[in-house]
Design a protein around this motif. Sequence first.
Motif, PDB file in Angstrom:
ATOM      1  N   GLN A  65       0.223  -1.322   0.378  1.00 63.18           N
ATOM      2  CA  GLN A  65      -0.120   0.651  -0.050  1.00 63.18           C
ATOM      3  C   GLN A  65       0.983   1.160   0.030  1.00 63.18           C
ATOM      4  N   ILE A  66       1.662   1.419   0.821  1.00 62.47           N
ATOM      5  CA  ILE A  66       3.015   2.597   1.055  1.00 62.47           C
ATOM      6  C   ILE A  66       3.504   2.583  -0.264  1.00 62.47           C
ATOM      7  N   LYS A  67       3.348   1.552  -1.452  1.00 66.97           N
ATOM      8  CA  LYS A  67       4.689   1.791  -2.676  1.00 66.97           C
ATOM      9  C   LYS A  67       3.193   2.019  -3.492  1.00 66.97           C
ATOM     10  N   ALA A  68       2.328   2.051  -3.357  1.00 64.10           N
ATOM     11  CA  ALA A  68       1.455   2.632  -4.278  1.00 64.10           C
ATOM     12  C   ALA A  68       0.992   3.656  -3.870  1.00 64.10           C
ATOM     13  N   GLY A  70       2.053   7.295  -4.109  1.00 63.97           N
ATOM     14  CA  GLY A  70       3.193   8.408  -4.052  1.00 63.97           C
ATOM     15  C   GLY A  70       4.473   8.243  -4.884  1.00 63.97           C
ATOM     16  N   GLU A  71       5.212   8.872  -5.233  1.00 68.24           N
ATOM     17  CA  GLU A  71       6.724   8.678  -6.203  1.00 68.24           C
ATOM     18  C   GLU A  71       7.987   7.197  -5.502  1.00 68.24           C
ATOM     19  N   LEU A  72       7.501   6.151  -5.233  1.00 70.59           N
ATOM     20  CA  LEU A  72       8.571   5.288  -4.818  1.00 70.59           C
ATOM     21  C   LEU A  72       9.660   4.681  -6.201  1.00 70.59           C
ATOM     22  N   LYS A  73       8.169   4.830  -7.355  1.00 63.80           N
ATOM     23  CA  LYS A  73       8.729   4.323  -8.394  1.00 63.80           C
ATOM     24  C   LYS A  73       9.726   4.722  -9.092  1.00 63.80           C
ATOM     25  N   THR A  74       9.789   6.315  -8.452  1.00 60.59           N
ATOM     26  CA  THR A  74      11.180   6.911  -8.979  1.00 60.59           C
ATOM     27  C   THR A  74      12.549   6.908  -8.164  1.00 60.59           C
ATOM     28  N   LEU A  75      12.393   5.650  -6.835  1.00 61.77           N
ATOM     29  CA  LEU A  75      13.897   6.901  -6.240  1.00 61.77           C
ATOM     30  C   LEU A  75      14.842   6.557  -6.497  1.00 61.77           C
ATOM     31  N   SER A  92       6.081  10.815  -0.345  1.00 63.12           N
ATOM     32  CA  SER A  92       5.549   9.096  -0.184  1.00 63.12           C
ATOM     33  C   SER A  92       4.882   8.799   1.149  1.00 63.12           C
ATOM     34  N   VAL A  93       6.239   8.312   1.933  1.00 67.94           N
ATOM     35  CA  VAL A  93       5.568   7.605   3.602  1.00 67.94           C
ATOM     36  C   VAL A  93       4.546   9.054   4.198  1.00 67.94           C
ATOM     37  N   PHE A  94       4.753   9.762   4.014  1.00 66.56           N
ATOM     38  CA  PHE A  94       4.214  11.201   4.647  1.00 66.56           C
ATOM     39  C   PHE A  94       2.364  11.157   4.313  1.00 66.56           C
ATOM     40  N   ASN A  95       2.520  10.701   2.929  1.00 68.45           N
ATOM     41  CA  ASN A  95       0.925  10.966   2.040  1.00 68.45           C
ATOM     42  C   ASN A  95       0.680   9.366   2.337  1.00 68.45           C
ATOM     43  N   TYR A  96       1.160   8.529   3.332  1.00 66.52           N
ATOM     44  CA  TYR A  96       0.528   6.585   3.934  1.00 66.52           C
ATOM     45  C   TYR A  96       0.619   7.105   4.975  1.00 66.52           C
ATOM     46  N   SER A  97       1.460   7.696   5.964  1.00 60.60           N
ATOM     47  CA  SER A  97       1.213   8.300   6.854  1.00 60.60           C
ATOM     48  C   SER A  97      -0.310   8.967   7.363  1.00 60.60           C
ATOM     49  N   ILE A  98      -0.338   9.727   6.825  1.00 60.82           N
ATOM     50  CA  ILE A  98      -1.681  10.911   6.901  1.00 60.82           C
ATOM     51  C   ILE A  98      -2.762   9.810   6.518  1.00 60.82           C
ATOM     52  N   GLU A  99      -2.962   8.971   5.650  1.00 56.58           N
ATOM     53  CA  GLU A  99      -3.720   8.642   4.965  1.00 56.58           C
ATOM     54  C   GLU A  99      -4.499   7.459   5.867  1.00 56.58           C
ATOM     55  N   HIS A 100      -3.141   6.683   6.215  1.00 53.63           N
ATOM     56  CA  HIS A 100      -3.188   5.495   7.005  1.00 53.63           C
ATOM     57  C   HIS A 100      -2.136   4.692   8.757  1.00 53.63           C
ATOM     58  N   PRO A 101      -1.896   6.054   9.727  1.00 53.01           N
ATOM     59  CA  PRO A 101      -1.996   6.348  10.716  1.00 53.01           C
ATOM     60  C   PRO A 101      -1.827   4.594  11.727  1.00 53.01           C
TER      61      PRO A 101
END
Length: 188
Positions: A65-68, A70-75, A92-101
């Motif tokens: 879900q984290i990989k899905a 944000g921009e992880l594919k660009t890393l 990416s981690v920020f957006n995921y954490s806000i949506e899924h703490p």
Amino acid sequence: MKKKDNTKVEKILNATVEIILTEGAAAVSTVKVAKIVGIAQSNVYLYFKNKNDLLLSAYQRELDQIKATGELKTLNDSDIPIKTRIDNYIRSVFNYSIEHPDGLTLIEQIKMLNISDENLYDNNTIVIDLLNEAIETGYLKDLPVNLHMATVFNVLHRHALNIKEGFYDQNKYSYEAIAQMVLDALKA
């Protein structure tokens, strides 16, 4: 042999997550999971080899879900400046954490069990490679990669939990302010 039911896999994983979030990862048992799902304990073993496999599957689902998001594919795209790729990782981690703490809580709980499985750590290869490159280029401090990862994870996890627990509103602190705090800790 019975055909595997993918909806049952999701129900089993959801029950596992429920236990982890309410009682902690160490409290997970196939008996508890089966009871929550309303199936026989033996049915859990149709889908998962053992408790560790169940926990690792829940962990992998969160990472996916984290990989899905944000921009992880660009890393690891070397055509993109390292500064931008580090920002993409943090965002990416920020957006995921806000949506899924609770997702970060789940990951933290499972990691604390020290389950011996190389997949638990291999899943972060793209991030490890990025951070090593950023250290080698002098963009990040020459410190162990796991400390950089812990800094990103822990600051963003705490921020998301602060919002969830009502310590402050989500709009009180911008992404830029939080990311700058993280970067101040990481940058050389």
